[in-house]
Design a protein around this motif. Structure first.
Motif, PDB file in Angstrom:
ATOM      1  N   ALA A 125       8.310 -10.637  26.414  1.00  0.00           N
ATOM      2  CA  ALA A 125       8.134  -9.277  25.892  1.00  0.00           C
ATOM      3  C   ALA A 125       8.917  -8.305  26.757  1.00  0.00           C
ATOM      4  O   ALA A 125       8.798  -8.327  27.985  1.00  0.00           O
ATOM      5  N   SER A 126       9.731  -7.454  26.117  1.00  0.00           N
ATOM      6  CA  SER A 126      10.542  -6.518  26.890  1.00  0.00           C
ATOM      7  C   SER A 126      10.766  -5.219  26.130  1.00  0.00           C
ATOM      8  O   SER A 126      10.883  -5.210  24.904  1.00  0.00           O
ATOM      9  N   ILE A 127      10.826  -4.125  26.884  1.00  0.00           N
ATOM     10  CA  ILE A 127      11.208  -2.819  26.340  1.00  0.00           C
ATOM     11  C   ILE A 127      12.726  -2.726  26.403  1.00  0.00           C
ATOM     12  O   ILE A 127      13.342  -3.091  27.411  1.00  0.00           O
ATOM     13  N   ARG A 128      13.344  -2.240  25.321  1.00  0.00           N
ATOM     14  CA  ARG A 128      14.803  -2.230  25.241  1.00  0.00           C
ATOM     15  C   ARG A 128      15.360  -0.822  25.413  1.00  0.00           C
ATOM     16  O   ARG A 128      14.651   0.174  25.285  1.00  0.00           O
ATOM     17  N   GLN A 129      16.657  -0.738  25.678  1.00  0.00           N
ATOM     18  CA  GLN A 129      17.304   0.549  25.939  1.00  0.00           C
ATOM     19  C   GLN A 129      17.290   1.463  24.716  1.00  0.00           C
ATOM     20  O   GLN A 129      17.129   2.670  24.827  1.00  0.00           O
ATOM     21  N   SER A 130      17.459   0.886  23.535  1.00  0.00           N
ATOM     22  CA  SER A 130      17.631   1.687  22.325  1.00  0.00           C
ATOM     23  C   SER A 130      16.475   1.480  21.353  1.00  0.00           C
ATOM     24  O   SER A 130      15.811   0.449  21.365  1.00  0.00           O
ATOM     25  N   ASP A 174       5.737   5.470  32.732  1.00  0.00           N
ATOM     26  CA  ASP A 174       5.021   6.559  32.080  1.00  0.00           C
ATOM     27  C   ASP A 174       5.286   6.456  30.581  1.00  0.00           C
ATOM     28  O   ASP A 174       6.392   6.080  30.155  1.00  0.00           O
ATOM     29  N   ILE A 175       4.306   6.803  29.774  1.00  0.00           N
ATOM     30  CA  ILE A 175       4.449   6.694  28.324  1.00  0.00           C
ATOM     31  C   ILE A 175       5.646   7.499  27.807  1.00  0.00           C
ATOM     32  O   ILE A 175       6.404   7.033  26.946  1.00  0.00           O
ATOM     33  N   TRP A 176       5.856   8.700  28.331  1.00  0.00           N
ATOM     34  CA  TRP A 176       6.923   9.550  27.809  1.00  0.00           C
ATOM     35  C   TRP A 176       8.300   8.923  27.976  1.00  0.00           C
ATOM     36  O   TRP A 176       9.224   9.222  27.218  1.00  0.00           O
ATOM     37  N   GLU A 177       8.454   8.011  28.938  1.00  0.00           N
ATOM     38  CA  GLU A 177       9.751   7.383  29.180  1.00  0.00           C
ATOM     39  C   GLU A 177      10.162   6.412  28.077  1.00  0.00           C
ATOM     40  O   GLU A 177      11.350   6.130  27.911  1.00  0.00           O
ATOM     41  N   ILE A 178       9.202   5.896  27.342  1.00  0.00           N
ATOM     42  CA  ILE A 178       9.517   4.801  26.414  1.00  0.00           C
ATOM     43  C   ILE A 178       9.321   5.163  24.941  1.00  0.00           C
ATOM     44  O   ILE A 178       9.639   4.355  24.071  1.00  0.00           O
ATOM     45  N   ILE A 179       8.814   6.357  24.644  1.00  0.00           N
ATOM     46  CA  ILE A 179       8.674   6.771  23.255  1.00  0.00           C
ATOM     47  C   ILE A 179      10.061   6.791  22.600  1.00  0.00           C
ATOM     48  O   ILE A 179      11.004   7.373  23.119  1.00  0.00           O
ATOM     49  N   ARG A 181      11.974   4.190  22.167  1.00  0.00           N
ATOM     50  CA  ARG A 181      12.680   2.956  22.484  1.00  0.00           C
ATOM     51  C   ARG A 181      12.075   1.818  21.658  1.00  0.00           C
ATOM     52  O   ARG A 181      11.097   2.017  20.943  1.00  0.00           O
ATOM     53  N   SER A 182      12.656   0.653  21.757  1.00  0.00           N
ATOM     54  CA  SER A 182      12.130  -0.480  21.004  1.00  0.00           C
ATOM     55  C   SER A 182      11.496  -1.494  21.941  1.00  0.00           C
ATOM     56  O   SER A 182      11.706  -1.471  23.158  1.00  0.00           O
ATOM     57  N   ILE A 204       8.673   2.011  19.550  1.00  0.00           N
ATOM     58  CA  ILE A 204       7.484   2.538  20.221  1.00  0.00           C
ATOM     59  C   ILE A 204       7.264   3.987  19.794  1.00  0.00           C
ATOM     60  O   ILE A 204       8.146   4.830  19.948  1.00  0.00           O
ATOM     61  N   ALA A 205       6.091   4.267  19.249  1.00  0.00           N
ATOM     62  CA  ALA A 205       5.777   5.609  18.750  1.00  0.00           C
ATOM     63  C   ALA A 205       4.532   6.146  19.437  1.00  0.00           C
ATOM     64  O   ALA A 205       3.646   5.382  19.844  1.00  0.00           O
ATOM     65  N   ARG A 206       4.457   7.466  19.563  1.00  0.00           N
ATOM     66  CA  ARG A 206       3.286   8.096  20.149  1.00  0.00           C
ATOM     67  C   ARG A 206       2.054   7.795  19.308  1.00  0.00           C
ATOM     68  O   ARG A 206       2.109   7.774  18.081  1.00  0.00           O
ATOM     69  N   SER A 207       0.933   7.574  19.975  1.00  0.00           N
ATOM     70  CA  SER A 207      -0.326   7.299  19.303  1.00  0.00           C
ATOM     71  C   SER A 207      -1.369   8.295  19.763  1.00  0.00           C
ATOM     72  O   SER A 207      -1.179   9.008  20.755  1.00  0.00           O
ATOM     73  N   ALA A 208      -2.483   8.341  19.051  1.00  0.00           N
ATOM     74  CA  ALA A 208      -3.537   9.298  19.382  1.00  0.00           C
ATOM     75  C   ALA A 208      -4.258   8.919  20.667  1.00  0.00           C
ATOM     76  O   ALA A 208      -4.561   7.756  20.907  1.00  0.00           O
TER      77      ALA A 208
END
Length: 238
Positions: A125-130, A174-179, A181-182, A204-208
């Motif tokens: 599992a990885s967070i991607r640049q774009s 931090d959450i704001w860094e990855i909103i 991204r994929s 990745i989208a903001r959630s409540a």
């Protein structure tokens, strides 16, 4: 990572009487890491404070015959969600996973990953640049901030013989860094093939956060959250 900070999770749960409240409180209070459980009979909401993943709480509720809908987790602007699906052609149920992310401290985010419908094995599992998923995982770029403590590499998850898997990751982000991204879950970390139905990707989208989502009826469709849930389950959502 030890010493994970506690956070709050709020779920909509059908509560018909005090007996329902008692059974829910009893079941959730014994989950490891639980600090406090509050059931609100009038609003049909259950609030859990502790370190247990939302997926674990959901499974425990299912075990006592209670359905639930996650209404929020963490604090305002601290939560995100990512729906994972395959971009392989001619797949009946492309949605194969869900990641809930909750920031519980400075540079400290928990990622709660659930998978289904995959071939058994070890996945990365990885967070991607774009956040570009127009070509599936192939258009997401490299691992985000690879080399800088490898912050984009969340880790491994084992998928069992039933095709299911789940794990809780601790990440120095931090959450704001990855909103926007994929997030990719795959047996490999690069050279993704568009016809590989075991490679999953989502934005990745903001959630409540807790108490931010009090919707009971959707303003566009007029459906209740439970009617919406039934539809989403039919589409393969977790």
């Amino acid at each position: 990572m030890q010493g994970r900070p506690p956070f709050k999770t709020v779920l909509a749960v059908p509560l018909h009487c005090q007996g329902c409240v008692n059974s829910v409180e009893k079941a959730l209070s014994v989950i490891e890491g639980t600090i406090n459980v509050e059931c609100h009979l009038d609003s049909q909401l259950v609030e859990v404070e502790g370190t247990a993943a939302p997926s674990i709480i959901s499974k425990v509720l299912a075990g006592i015959g209670k359905d639930c809908i996650l209404r929020g987790s963490g604090t305002p602007n601290s939560a995100a969600v990512c729906i994972l699906e395959t971009h392989a052609p001619n797949v009946k149920d492309p949605i194969r996973g869900l990641v809930r992310l909750v920031q519980v401290g400075e540079k400290f985010t928990i990622a709660d990953l659930s998978l289904k419908g995959l071939s058994p094995g070890v996945y990365q599992a990885s967070i991607r640049q774009s956040g570009d998923i127009s070509k599936g995982a192939a258009s997401t770029g490299g691992v985000w901030e690879a080399g800088e403590r490898d912050r984009g590499k969340l880790g491994q998850v084992d998928v069992d013989e039933t095709g299911s898997g789940g794990i809780l990751f601790d990440s120095a982000i931090d959450i704001w860094e990855i909103i926007g991204r994929s997030l990719v879950v795959s047996r490999k970390t690069d050279d993704f093939q568009p016809d590989d139905d075991t490679t999953l990707v989502g934005v990745i989208a903001r959630s409540a956060g807790v108490w931010e989502n009090d919707k009971v009826v959707c303003s566009c469709s007029g459906k209740t959250v439970w009617e919406e849930r039934t539809e989403q389950i039919g589409k393969g959502m977790i």
